[in-house]
Write an enzyme that holds these catalytic residues in place. Structure first.
Site, mmCIF file in Angstrom:
data_model
loop_
_atom_site.group_PDB
_atom_site.id
_atom_site.type_symbol
_atom_site.label_atom_id
_atom_site.label_comp_id
_atom_site.label_asym_id
_atom_site.label_seq_id
_atom_site.Cartn_x
_atom_site.Cartn_y
_atom_site.Cartn_z
ATOM 1 C CG HIS A 1 -5.753 1.798 5.249
ATOM 2 N ND1 HIS A 1 -5.322 2.691 6.194
ATOM 3 C CD2 HIS A 1 -4.712 0.950 5.025
ATOM 4 C CE1 HIS A 1 -4.064 2.397 6.511
ATOM 5 N NE2 HIS A 1 -3.677 1.348 5.809
ATOM 6 C CG ASN B 1 -1.677 1.265 1.396
ATOM 7 O OD1 ASN B 1 -1.812 2.047 0.458
ATOM 8 N ND2 ASN B 1 -2.216 1.488 2.598
HETATM 9 C C1 PEP Z 1 -0.661 -0.011 5.930
HETATM 10 O O1 PEP Z 1 -0.559 1.054 5.352
HETATM 11 O O2 PEP Z 1 -1.684 -0.689 5.780
HETATM 12 C C2 PEP Z 1 0.435 -0.459 6.775
HETATM 13 C C3 PEP Z 1 0.346 -1.634 7.362
HETATM 14 O O3 PEP Z 1 1.501 0.385 6.902
HETATM 15 P P1 PEP Z 1 2.949 0.022 7.536
HETATM 16 O O4 PEP Z 1 3.372 -1.290 6.929
HETATM 17 O O5 PEP Z 1 3.816 1.162 7.135
HETATM 18 O O6 PEP Z 1 2.757 -0.108 8.999
#
Ligand code: PEP
Length: 246
Positions: free
Chosen positions: A93, A10
């Site tokens: 999200h 993502n």
């Molecule tokens: C996300 O954006 O869903 C996420 C898990 O970010 P990170 O891996 O940076 O914690």
């Protein structure tokens, strides 16, 4: 049952046309990763150039509007992202739930719109630190699951990502035991909601996954892959996570 692992990135509101060069190496690693699906959700403006850069890679969006068209300034529909080449979108999200006050009902409608348009969905659920500290983590997550689960949920188009909000972008992760417990609870609740198909639906863990902790987190019970933010921005950081899933 053996579920194929899914490692999804993502990019959030990051990246650029120049940064798309990273996708070449990620696509090569994805091709070599037998038995593992790899996907990247990029900003909407980068979907079409990302598909052109890495045609073999599943490129997706990070959000979509539930309506097919109309007076929704700044939003994109399923047809628009599909026309750009997206094969899936993230929905629900925690950053959208928090920043845009998205409700479970809205998240559910977005997922259902994706299914109607022939695209896949990654549905995110997860508790805040205050909710975990209050001992409410499982109740909150299962309530979100009940409220946001789309009609027609099936493993061929939907994956669920458990992402504790306090682990996203913080460098903190739950213990393997905590992840196993939550994923087991999600699997059980999913079974109560949709029956036998629950066994096939992929459950991803998300929150500060890196090349260093991926093998451990992916080894937790009922973890069928990862949703990765920061570490998906470069091939150097993302490819080791793909390798840990093989
Ligand atoms: C996300 O954006 O869903 C996420 C898990 O970010 P990170 O891996 O940076 O914690």
């Amino acid at each position: 049952m053996a579920r194929r692992k899914l490692i999804a990135g993502n990019w959030k509101m990051n990246g650029s046309l120049a940064a798309l060069a990273e996708l070449r190496a990620i696509a090569d690693a994805a091709q070599d990763a037998g038995g593992v699906d790899v996907a990247i959700a990029v900003p909407a403006t980068l979907i079409a150039p990302a598909v052109a850069m890495a045609p073999g890679l599943a490129i997706g969006a990070q959000d979509v509007h539930a309506a097919p068209r109309g007076a929704h300034t700044g939003c994109v529909s399923v047809d628009l992202i599909a026309e750009a080449g997206a094969r899936f979108s993230i929905v629900g999200h925690s950053e959208r739930r928090a920043d845009n006050h998205e409700t479970d009902a809205e998240v559910k409608a977005k997922a259902e719109a994706l299914r109607a348009g022939g695209l896949r969905a990654i549905l995110c659920i997860g508790e805040t630190l205050a909710q975990r500290d209050a001992g409410d983590a499982e109740a909150v997550v299962l309530r979100q699951l009940t409220g946001s689960l789309p009609v027609g949920t099936a493993s061929d188009w939907l994956a669920i990502a458990y992402e504790p909000v306090w682990a996203i972008g913080t460098g903190r992760t739950p213990t393997v035991g905590d992840v196993t417990a939550m994923h087991g609870a999600i699997r059980g609740h999913l079974h109560a909601l949709i029956g036998a198909e629950a066994v096939a639906v992929r459950l991803l863990y998300g929150g500060s996954v890196t090349g260093d902790n991926a093998a451990e987190l992916l080894g937790a019970g009922n973890v069928d892959g990862a949703l990765v933010g920061g570490a998906s921005l470069t091939a150097a950081k993302f490819v080791p996570i793909i390798a840990a899933a093989v």
